[in-house]
Enzyme design. Structure first.
Site, PDB file in Angstrom:
ATOM      1  CB  SER A   1      -0.924   0.066   1.057  1.00  0.00           C
ATOM      2  OG  SER A   1      -1.919   1.063   0.967  1.00  0.00           O
TER       3      SER A   1
ATOM      4  CD  GLU B   1      -9.984   2.507   6.926  1.00  0.00           C
ATOM      5  OE1 GLU B   1      -9.921   1.872   8.188  1.00  0.00           O
ATOM      6  OE2 GLU B   1      -8.877   2.111   6.321  1.00  0.00           O
ATOM      7  CD  GLU B   2      -8.548   8.211  10.654  1.00  0.00           C
ATOM      8  OE1 GLU B   2      -7.999   9.231  10.002  1.00  0.00           O
ATOM      9  OE2 GLU B   2      -7.809   7.120  10.821  1.00  0.00           O
TER      10      GLU B   2
ATOM     11  CE  LYS C   1      -7.468   0.780   2.488  1.00  0.00           C
ATOM     12  NZ  LYS C   1      -7.722  -0.281   3.244  1.00  0.00           N
TER      13      LYS C   1
END
Length: 592
Positions: free
Chosen positions: A154, A404-405, A418
């Site tokens: 990621s 999510e933040e 996501k």
């Protein structure tokens, strides 16, 4: 306890990669026992073991049981393969989907993983070339595969890589599968195969078919009344990752304004030469994109992280100031956009549901209370968000959005994970629709604050590399007072604590008589406090350990009518949290 010599001997017996064999051999020949202990004494953890919150493996690329390397990938694949065969119906014929990003070793590790599954009799779908992470869960669903693996780290630094696992429901794995896979890995450490000859001829290539199907599914997000504006354009950065061809195709298929790429960051580069941390959230990560936008007089900047599952955006005001939207602000904007479309379609509002992690803003919760749709919160991570969404669907709800933040956003029903490409076109469509109304994203956000209350977050972390110190800090918070039971702090920055939810010990002050929380327990430390002032100002503070880094993270949000009062309150709480609750100076805690 095994001797160090036996650990070295076992590594050299198993490892067939000349480079990593040589690493361990040289350390042994040099008598570097300290480094060898770090490399070989403990094994890199899979899933949620210990403090981990991952759905696979992630770490530094190097030789040794504690790092990412060929041998670890083979052992993980053997364990996963064994577990899936014994858990999922018709696993061999349904097959496995494997994809990879552009990082060092990613392609090789995808091929090694495929070799293990091919040799175990699995139908193996190996994506050719670079794909963004959402392509793996999408393909798992589209092909009805038994599981999926994405080789990626990621937004981690360049020396890291990872192994991300999706279950048959196309969602990241949760318990009990994480523990089952971890146990199966430890029972299957003897390598049974390395690289299989003629591997690609033994794997099915459905890559282009799946990419085309992905964009067909993505088209469900297209706004029916989206109009173009010749003066509008966007600067986009791929952060040296894989997103550029996917975002470019998405914008073309949606008839959106053209993208101006940040050329220095447009092509995949595993060394990430222009950013130390290729994460759009990190300070300075968007500097090059903002400069590019300034040079071309572009008002909006878009960004995806290297594997294109996260998204960030920024807007330039008429005075020339840039606002980089927080993850929570984008979450509120997307939720409001989806709510408007849902209502315009005449759908029953009682059947609408949205999901967010418990550390995210409570603004969608406020929207739900006022508008009448269902809101559910869950533990941090898309493995929980995705599964919560699927559970709501089974109950008869439509779940078009979750977030999510940490700049992760889920859209539609085709991927319960996501997706930075979907978020990019959703944001661009929002901009286009607002421009047509003479508005900006910031002005629209202000409208939402007027409608649902002013929310502001202040999220950050403390660095602590000693797990025992972290344990002491949380133990003190749970025993803050000697005259009460339970003994959590009663106030912070002059605000009275009104509720405590401890998802480590399993305590919820708002749920008598059992005091059991509705959310499942966290694998690490996690406590949420709520506080309130007499004037109606509200505060939510969540403190938790990181699953991937030596950090104590905090997520702080205040809600009130007056922005200035809210901002001053947040500053006071951050100060009290560090100096009094965390005792940052005493414990030598680092701060960003």
């Amino acid at each position: 306890m095994a001797s160090l010599e036996s650990l070295v001997s076992e590594w050299l017996r198993f490892d067939k990669n000349p480079a990593t064999r040589l690493e361990i051999q040289r350390l042994w020949d040099d008598g570097n026992t300290v480094e060898l202990e770090l490399r070989l004494r403990t094994r890199i953890e899979f899933g949620t073991a210990g403090m981990k919150s991952l759905t696979g493996l992630r770490g530094r690329m190097a030789a040794g049981w504690s790092c990412m390397n060929d041998l670890i990938v083979i052992q993980a694949s053997q364990g996963l393969c064994h577990y899936v065969m014994n858990t999922v119906d018709n696993a061999l014929s349904r097959g496995v989907v494997i994809g990879h990003d552009h990082r060092h070793n990613s392609e090789r590790w995808a091929e090694l993983t495929a070799s293990v599954f091919v040799n175990s009799g699995f139908k193996t779908y190996l994506h050719r070339g670079l794909v963004h992470t959402p392509m793996v869960p999408f393909s798992v669903q589209a092909l009805s595969a038994s599981c999926g693996i994405m080789i990626t780290a990621s937004h981690n630094p360049k020396d890291d890589n990872g192994y991300k696992v999706y279950w048959e429901n196309a969602v990241q794995i949760i318990g009990p599968h994480d523990k089952g896979i971890s146990a199966a890995i430890k029972d299957n450490v003897e390598p049974r195969t390395w690289m299989t000859d003629e591997l690609h001829s033994l794997c099915e290539d459905r890559t282009q078919e799946m990419i085309d199907a992905y964009f067909s599914a993505l088209s469900s997000l297209k706004r029916s009344k989206s109009s173009n504006h010749p003066q509008l354009s966007f600067v986009n950065t791929s952060m040296h990752g894989v997103s550029d061809p996917f975002v470019t195709r998405a914008f073309q298929s949606f008839d959106l304004p053209p993208l101006k790429p940040v050329q220095e960051q447009q092509q995949p580069d595993p060394d990430f030469p222009t950013v130390t941390f290729p994460n759009p959230e990190e300070k300075g990560a968007l500097d090059l994109a903002l400069r590019t936008a300034d040079a071309h007089q572009v008002q909006y900047v878009l960004a995806q992280d290297p594997d294109a599952d996260r998204f960030c955006a920024a807007e330039k005001s008429s005075s020339g100031q840039w606002t980089v939207f927080t993850g929570d602000q984008l979450g509120a904007l997307f939720a409001a956009q989806i709510l408007e479309e849902y209502k315009a379609a005449g759908k029953p509002i009682g059947k609408l549901a949205m999901v967010a992690s418990t550390v995210s803003s409570k603004m969608i919760e406020a929207m739900a209370e006022k508008e009448g749709f269902k809101f559910m919160e869950c533990l941090t991570g898309f493995k929980f968000i995705g599964n919560t969404a699927l559970n709501l669907v089974q109950q008869g709800y439509e779940v078009p959005f979750g977030y999510e933040e940490a700049i992760g956003y889920m859209f539609g029903s085709y991927i319960r994970d996501k997706d930075g490409v979907a978020a990019s076109v959703a944001f661009a469509q929002l901009v286009v629709s607002l421009v047509g109304q003479g508005k900006t994203v910031l002005s629209y956000l202000e409208e939402l604050y007027q409608r649902y209350g002013y929310f502001q977050t202040s999220n950050s972390y403390f660095v602590c590399k000693d797990p025992s110190t972290i344990d002491k800090i949380f133990e003190r918070l749970r025993n803050y007072h000697s005259d009460t039971t339970p003994a959590y702090p009663k106030q912070i920055a002059g605000m009275a604590i009104t509720s405590v939810v401890d998802l480590t010990t399993g305590y919820d002050s708002t749920n008598p008589p059992t005091y059991k929380p509705s959310l499942p327990l966290s694998s690490g430390h996690m406590i949420q406090f709520r506080a309130r002032k007499e004037d109606g100002t509200k505060l939510v503070l969540t403190i938790r350990t990181s699953g991937t880094e030596p950090k104590i993270k905090y997520y702080l949000e205040a809600q009130g009518e007056d922005p200035t009062t809210v901002q001053n309150l947040l500053k006071a709480v951050v100060e009290d949290l560090g100096s009094t609750w965390m005792e940052a100076e005493r414990h030598n805690l680092g701060r960003p």
